[in-house]
Design a protein around this motif. Structure first.
Motif, mmCIF file in Angstrom:
data_model
loop_
_atom_site.group_PDB
_atom_site.id
_atom_site.type_symbol
_atom_site.label_atom_id
_atom_site.label_comp_id
_atom_site.label_asym_id
_atom_site.label_seq_id
_atom_site.Cartn_x
_atom_site.Cartn_y
_atom_site.Cartn_z
ATOM 1 N N UNK A 1 0.827 -1.211 0.000
ATOM 2 C CA UNK A 1 0.000 0.000 0.000
ATOM 3 C C UNK A 1 0.859 1.257 0.000
ATOM 4 N N UNK A 2 0.607 2.141 -0.966
ATOM 5 C CA UNK A 2 1.304 3.412 -1.018
ATOM 6 C C UNK A 2 0.704 4.330 0.045
ATOM 7 N N UNK A 3 1.542 4.836 0.927
ATOM 8 C CA UNK A 3 1.007 5.615 2.042
ATOM 9 C C UNK A 3 0.631 7.030 1.628
ATOM 10 N N UNK A 4 1.308 7.549 0.607
ATOM 11 C CA UNK A 4 1.026 8.923 0.180
ATOM 12 C C UNK A 4 1.734 9.925 1.080
ATOM 13 N N UNK A 5 1.758 11.205 0.679
ATOM 14 C CA UNK A 5 2.562 12.191 1.407
ATOM 15 C C UNK A 5 2.122 12.423 2.857
ATOM 16 N N UNK B 1 -4.400 14.043 3.305
ATOM 17 C CA UNK B 1 -3.888 14.899 2.222
ATOM 18 C C UNK B 1 -4.847 16.042 1.935
#
Lengths: 151, 386
Positions: free
Chosen positions: A21-25, A57
């Protein structure tokens, strides 16, 4: 007909799938700060000025992209609690444990987590303090924040 | 029924893996692009329709819960659509229904998937019947290979035709800044010598997997005219299903596609699609399928879809270009894919498709398929209001 079933009525099976899973900024910064600095980060919404913790975000209320990291906690106040007696097989704590909603100092939103010390004393309004994984054992997931101790 | 038009579209950059964004962030990127394109703010939107495909792709059940804050669903009428591979198109069609019904004037449709988060083919295999189908489940290619075999044996289509579709769409993709695959030197020989995935499908007959999202803003007639000098009017739309297990399922002549096309064309007043349609965007997940869809959409006679490839009819510059965007063979997020067909068709009739623009395109068709090739969607878009 009745009696014995003529064939298998139930077939058992399992599904195993792996994920990355890409956590994102926003979540990424939150987990990195937890792992590397033992700090709980929030992000401020430039429109409504609220500090979202855990950070998102985008501020759901305003639709605005959040900006500006704010360190929240490590202390906070319990806003809701439950003593869990029937956990799932993957729950990392032994029952009974306290699941809490906590408003960290400096945050405008609540974080859901567990009480790891003093579960029997937890009440709405109780002061709690974050307990972090020992330095060197942190891995970058939400349990680098091990839980909360009731003060 | 009220007049409805697409007044803005937004697509993300698509890559095999986008590690710079989370799933909600990816969806947000498409929403922001579509709102900017339409010249509106999120606050102007009356309702939001969100689509994504099987939860197993991202491994997050109920992804609209995870992403609603990012796509603008907060305190707005909101629903999630899920119809497998057609989901992007069903989402666009649901947004169309929202406006056509008179319930809402300005509706945001958004769909996406981040396929790199899990294993796509393993996730797809969970779609198969758990009791009778799982041992044979091998993602999408093996099932579609059967479809392509049936088509080849019935129609006389050969692997050369499949390869030519694969090359055509990859060369088209070079004109589309949003397309993922860049294969400027691709040749028919290369396709025919690429590794076999499930015969007759070779690697280059297959789509890639992508992280990406797409969004569209749909408006009622008055709002569309005010917002957009040349809106893409939705003249017809249909989403049709057929079952999985019953006799006479003809994968090379899908009943659901024929029915969806019949309905959408009837709404749009299209009686001779081969003559009237200027450009089509079809769901070419695998090269041979494009020719099967030509026939289902009435763009070619039954069993003669491959002729259009042989005669170069569907190449950009030809009489009826198909997939000038590069199609699904160049980018496949699954969740957003069928909406990208609609968005690209909209751009064509708006005259805003830039390097991939079909000269003078006035009537465009967008197609999607999903499930066990049993869901089909058709949308007809026009530069002229109904």
């Amino acid at each position: 007909m009745g009696g014995e079933p003529v064939g298998p009525a139930v077939l058992e099976g399992e599904i195993h799938l792996a994920y990355r899973w890409t956590t994102g900024p926003a979540t990424g910064a939150f987990l990195t700060a937890l792992r590397d600095r033992g700090v709980i980060l929030g992000l401020r919404c430039p429109s409504c000025r609220r500090v979202l913790c855990p950070p998102l975000e985008v501020c759901p209320r305003c639709g605005t992209e959040t900006a500006g990291e704010v360190e929240c906690g490590p202390g906070g106040r319990v806003t809701a609690w439950t003593l869990v007696e029937a956990p799932t097989p993957w729950t990392p704590w032994e029952a009974p444990y306290a699941l809490i909603s906590v408003r960290l100092d400096g945050a405008s939103t609540d974080l859901v987590h567990a009480v790891t010390e003093g579960a029997r004393r937890v009440r709405t309004g109780a002061r709690v303090k974050a307990v972090f994984r020992t330095v060197g054992r942190r891995v970058g997931d939400i349990l680098d924040l091990e839980g909360f101790a009731v003060e | 029924m009220r007049q409805v038009a697409v007044v803005g579209v937004g697509q993300t950059r698509c890559r095999l893996r986008r590690e710079d964004v989370s799933f909600p962030g990816l969806v947000r990127e498409a929403v922001t692009a579509a709102l900017d394109d339409a010249g509106i703010r999120l606050a102007d939107v009356d309702a939001v329709v969100f689509g994504s495909s099987p939860e197993y792709f991202e491994g997050v059940n109920h992804p609209e819960k995870w992403a609603s804050g990012a796509f603008g669903g907060y305190l707005k009428p909101h629903m999630r659509i899920h119809t497998g591979g057609t989901v992007g198109a069903s989402t666009g069609i649901a947004a169309f229904y929202h406006v056509a019904s008179g319930m809402y004037d300005l509706v945001l449709a958004v769909a996406g998937d981040k396929l790199s988060e899990g294993s796509v083919q393993a996730g797809l295999s969970t779609v198969y019947d758990p009791i009778l189908g799982r041992p044979f489940a091998c993602g999408a290619p093996s099932a579609v290979a059967l479809q392509c075999r049936i088509y080849m044996e019935r129609s006389g289509c050969t692997s050369l035709h499949g390869a030519r579709v694969a090359v055509k769409n990859r060369l088209h993709a070079l004109n589309n800044p949003y397309a993922q695959l860049r294969l400027p030197d691709i040749t028919v020989e290369q396709v025919l010598s690429s590794p076999v995935i499930a015969s007759p499908l070779r690697l280059l007959d297959c789509c890639p997997a992508s992280d990406g999202a797409c969004a569209m803003v749909l408006a009622c007639g008055d709002r569309a005219r005010r917002l957009c000098p040349r809106p893409a009017w939705v003249r017809g739309a249909s989403a049709v299903a057929e079952g999985v297990h019953y006799a006479r399922r003809e994968w090379d002549r899908p009943l659901a596609l024929h029915e969806a096309a019949r309905r959408a064309y009837a709404q749009a007043g299209v009686s001779d699609p081969r003559r009237q349609v200027d450009v089509a965007e079809v769901y070419d997940a695998f090269s041979y399928q494009e020719m099967i869809w030509y026939e289902g959409l009435g763009l070619a006679e039954e069993g003669r879809g491959w002729r259009l490839i042989e005669d170069g009819v569907t190449t950009l510059g030809g009489e009826l270009p198909v997939n000038p965007s590069g199609g699904v063979l160049s980018t496949n997020t699954i969740g957003a894919t069928a909406m990208m067909r609609q968005a690209e068709a909209a751009l064509q009739v708006m005259g805003r498709a830039q390097a991939r623009q079909v000269d003078g395109a006035r009537l465009a068709v967008a197609h999607g398929w999903g499930g066990a090739i049993q869901f089909h969607t058709v949308m007809v878009l026009s530069s002229e209001a109904p």
